[in-house]
Structure formats: C-alpha cells, structure tokens
Design an enzyme around this catalytic site. Structure first.
Site, PDB file in Angstrom:
ATOM      1  N   ARG A   1       0.878  -1.545  -0.294  1.00  0.00           N
ATOM      2  CA  ARG A   1       0.096   0.282   0.683  1.00  0.00           C
ATOM      3  C   ARG A   1       0.482   1.311  -0.132  1.00  0.00           C
ATOM      4  O   ARG A   1       0.371   2.537  -1.027  1.00  0.00           O
ATOM      5  CB  ARG A   1      -1.262  -0.457   0.955  1.00  0.00           C
TER       6      ARG A   1
ATOM      7  N   LYS B   1     -11.953  15.171   5.054  1.00  0.00           N
ATOM      8  CA  LYS B   1     -12.617  14.625   3.990  1.00  0.00           C
ATOM      9  C   LYS B   1     -13.880  13.837   4.767  1.00  0.00           C
ATOM     10  O   LYS B   1     -13.549  13.225   5.887  1.00  0.00           O
ATOM     11  CB  LYS B   1     -12.814  13.906   2.773  1.00  0.00           C
TER      12      LYS B   1
ATOM     13  N   GLU C   1     -18.785  16.200   1.486  1.00  0.00           N
ATOM     14  CA  GLU C   1     -19.548  15.200   0.796  1.00  0.00           C
ATOM     15  C   GLU C   1     -20.196  14.386   1.205  1.00  0.00           C
ATOM     16  O   GLU C   1     -20.233  13.114   1.563  1.00  0.00           O
ATOM     17  CB  GLU C   1     -17.930  14.015  -0.099  1.00  0.00           C
TER      18      GLU C   1
ATOM     19  N   LYS D   1     -17.843  18.482  -2.450  1.00  0.00           N
ATOM     20  CA  LYS D   1     -17.371  17.353  -3.582  1.00  0.00           C
ATOM     21  C   LYS D   1     -18.866  16.392  -3.341  1.00  0.00           C
ATOM     22  O   LYS D   1     -18.830  15.599  -2.657  1.00  0.00           O
ATOM     23  CB  LYS D   1     -16.669  16.422  -2.540  1.00  0.00           C
TER      24      LYS D   1
HETATM   25  P1  13P Z   1     -14.289   8.271  -6.796  1.00  0.00           P
HETATM   26  O1  13P Z   1     -14.101   9.151  -7.413  1.00  0.00           O
HETATM   27  O2  13P Z   1     -14.063   7.147  -6.949  1.00  0.00           O
HETATM   28  O3  13P Z   1     -15.603   8.059  -6.177  1.00  0.00           O
HETATM   29  O4  13P Z   1     -13.461   8.581  -5.157  1.00  0.00           O
HETATM   30  C1  13P Z   1     -13.885  10.249  -4.770  1.00  0.00           C
HETATM   31  C2  13P Z   1     -14.225   9.800  -3.331  1.00  0.00           C
HETATM   32  O5  13P Z   1     -12.946  10.286  -2.362  1.00  0.00           O
HETATM   33  C3  13P Z   1     -15.352   8.707  -1.913  1.00  0.00           C
HETATM   34  O6  13P Z   1     -15.331   9.106  -1.337  1.00  0.00           O
END
Ligand code: 13P
Length: 339
Positions: A46, A136, A177, A219
C-alpha cells in the site's frame, strides 16, 4: 485559525488547472482494488503504491491536494521523508479522511448514515500536527424504490455539518461530500431531484452549524443516470443538469466544487468536467477530487509489479494532466490517444 486562512487553503485546493487526488481508500477498500490486479494488500504494498502516485512526474502541477487514509498519513517515501512533508514541500496540500464509514441507519432498511463524530475533535488536532490541512467526510445516499427517505437525508446532512464545524475549529478545511450513488436503475431526472434535496438540506445544516462557506469545499456527485438505467445521458446533458442543480443549491460563497467520480469511467469523468468548464464562468471553481477515475488506469498499468512502477506513475500522470486541462475547459478526447 482565521477565516482568511481557511479561505486561503480552500481556494488553493480548487485553483484553476489543478484538482484533488482522492487516495484515501480504507484498508478494506484498497484490498478490493488490489484484488482486481491480484496484488497482495500488505502495508508495504500500500505504501509503495501511494508513493508511486505521489512521486509521479508533473504531479504537483496538476494536483493541489491529496486525501489520505490514517495509515498513509503516517507513512513515508522509501527515503524516509513523511508523505505529508514530501507533498507539502512541493505545494501539494495534505488531506485526511476522518469519517469512520457509512453504516446501516437503524430503522431505515437499505439506508446508511456516516459515523465518526465521537472523538473527532481530538483526532483533528492530531491530524493537524501530522500536517493535514483539509479533511473529508463522505455521506452516502442510495436511490431505489422508496429511498432515500427525508430522515436519511437529514441525518447525513446533520453529521456532515457537525464534522465541518469541528474541522474549521481545528484550522482544517472540510471537504463536504454528500454522494448520491449512481448504482441504481434510476434516470437522470431522478438523480437531479435527489441531489437537489440533498444539497438543499446540507446547506441548511451548514448554516445552522455556523460553518464558514468561504472555508470549505463541496464534493458532490455529477447529475448522471444510474448505471443500470437504459438511457444514459450524453456529455452535454450531464454538464447542463449538473450546473443547473449546483446553481440552484450551492451558494457562491463556496470557493470551489470538486467532483467525485463515483464509478464513471476515467474518460467520462474528464469529459464531463471539461464540458462544465467550457460552459463557464460559474460562481465557483469546478474541479476534480477523483479516486477511481484518477487511479484505475495507474493501478492496471502497475499490476502490483515492482518493475512496472514507472508505467503506473506515467498512467496516473496522464490522468492528472488531462483532468487539469478539463478544469480549464481545454481537454479534447483526441488527447486520450497520446501517451
Ligand atoms: P471516486 O472518485 O472513486 O468516487 O472516489 C472519490 C472519493 O473520495 C469517494 O469518497
């Protein structure tokens, strides 16, 4: 932390020409990704994979920030430089996923609420020490018969706003998000309707929690038909519906919107972003915060092989560059053919 400093960071995250790499897959999620290329998900694998992305040529030119998982924020390049320092030294802002995942919402079959608020104040203080300047939190909204319910939207909006307020208190810019999933068979109109209601509730809660809109990044998903829907919308239709929805629900005080890719192909995610930016100017900068759409080609090119790290890096650099162009409306599909 001053409002000006939060605004300065948020603005840098969404600056034209650049966008965010979402490399914050949790351990179970990165294992799923590695499984697709038959690579073993060890801590060293990873680490090596993330280093391959972070050290790609031209990365800092097109990537403004990187969202990391807890483990990654504590890892280092092979030469011992902590990832957060490596990135910050190159003008790439380190970020951290702080939610604890979407869990079944009790009493509401098929729906989820994101956990992770307990102890968050202390975790944010530590993440700031470790160099993170943004965070996030992802809320997940599924569309199916009878869902989402108003209660699910409300519970998720409330958690997002509590998280965002705690981040700003800690001097960390929150990426907010709310993801309306594209997994179902719903059409594009239904996606727009649910996204509208989601964003409306999210901003009401952000106001109620006294979140500084100038110091956050949204987001969202784009407005697309569900993957199982027979009629898939074209690029211009997606761009038009997404802009319409955002204009109705996202205040212009928000400096920028960084889309998730949500399962779109790498090319579609780039084309959609480009079409939206060609249709500008908009009240906010529009950029990317892609996970899969930036990484899938790199993962495949790498294949888990030490001797293919350079190929993986190059595949990532290409997506970063093309998405950087899409933030300026300067991407063209024929650029996909060039290396
Ligand atoms: P994806 O662009 O693969 O949807 O992932 C973005 C992300 O951070 C999801 O929380």
């Amino acid at each position: 932390m001053s409002a000006q400093e939060l605004n300065r960071i948020a603005t840098a995250m969404v600056a034209a020409g650049r966008g965010i790499l979402a490399a914050d897959e949790s351990s179970p999620t990165i294992k799923k990704r590695f499984d697709t290329i038959s690579a073993e998900s060890t801590e060293e694998n990873r680490r090596a994979y993330r280093e391959m992305l972070f050290t790609a040529d031209g990365m800092a030119e097109h990537i403004s920030g990187v969202i990391m998982f807890d483990e990654t924020l504590r890892q280092s390049c092979a030469d011992g430089t902590p990832f957060a320092k490596y990135l910050a030294d190159r003008g790439v802002i380190p970020g951290i996923k702080v939610d604890a995942g979407a869990k079944p919402l009790a009493g509401y079959p098929g729906e989820k609420v994101t956990e992770g608020l307990d102890g968050l104040r202390d975790r944010l203080a530590e993440y700031h020490e470790l160099g993170a300047r943004f965070a996030k939190w992802r809320a997940v909204i599924d569309i199916a018969d009878g869902i989402p319910t108003a209660y699910c939207l409300q519970a998720n909006a409330h958690a997002l706003a509590r998280y965002a307020a705690l981040c700003q208190e800690a001097g960390i810019v929150p990426i907010v998000e709310p993801e309306v999933l594209m997994d179902g068979g719903h059409d594009i109109a239904r996606c727009e309707e649910v996204t509208a209601e989601t964003l409306s509730r999210v901003f009401r809660e952000l106001h109620a929690h006294r979140v500084l809109l100038e110091g956050m990044v949204l987001k969202p998903n784009m407005i697309v038909a569900g993957k199982k829907c027979k009629r898939q919308a074209g690029v211009d239709e997606v761009a038009e519906a997404t802009i319409r929805c955002l204009r109705r629900y996202v205040p212009s005080a928000v400096p920028g919107i960084a889309f998730l890719s949500g399962g779109q192909s790498a090319e579609d995610a780039t084309a959609h972003l480009n079409a939206m930016n060609r249709a500008g100017p908009h009240p906010w900068n529009l950029t990317f915060s892609y996970g899969r759409a930036l990484q899938a080609p790199a993962l495949e090119a790498w294949g888990g092989k030490v001797d293919r790290l350079a190929a993986g890096s190059a595949a990532f650099a290409k997506r970063a560059r093309l998405n950087g162009l899409a933030t300026l409306g300067e991407y063209r599909a024929d650029m996909e053919k060039a290396a």
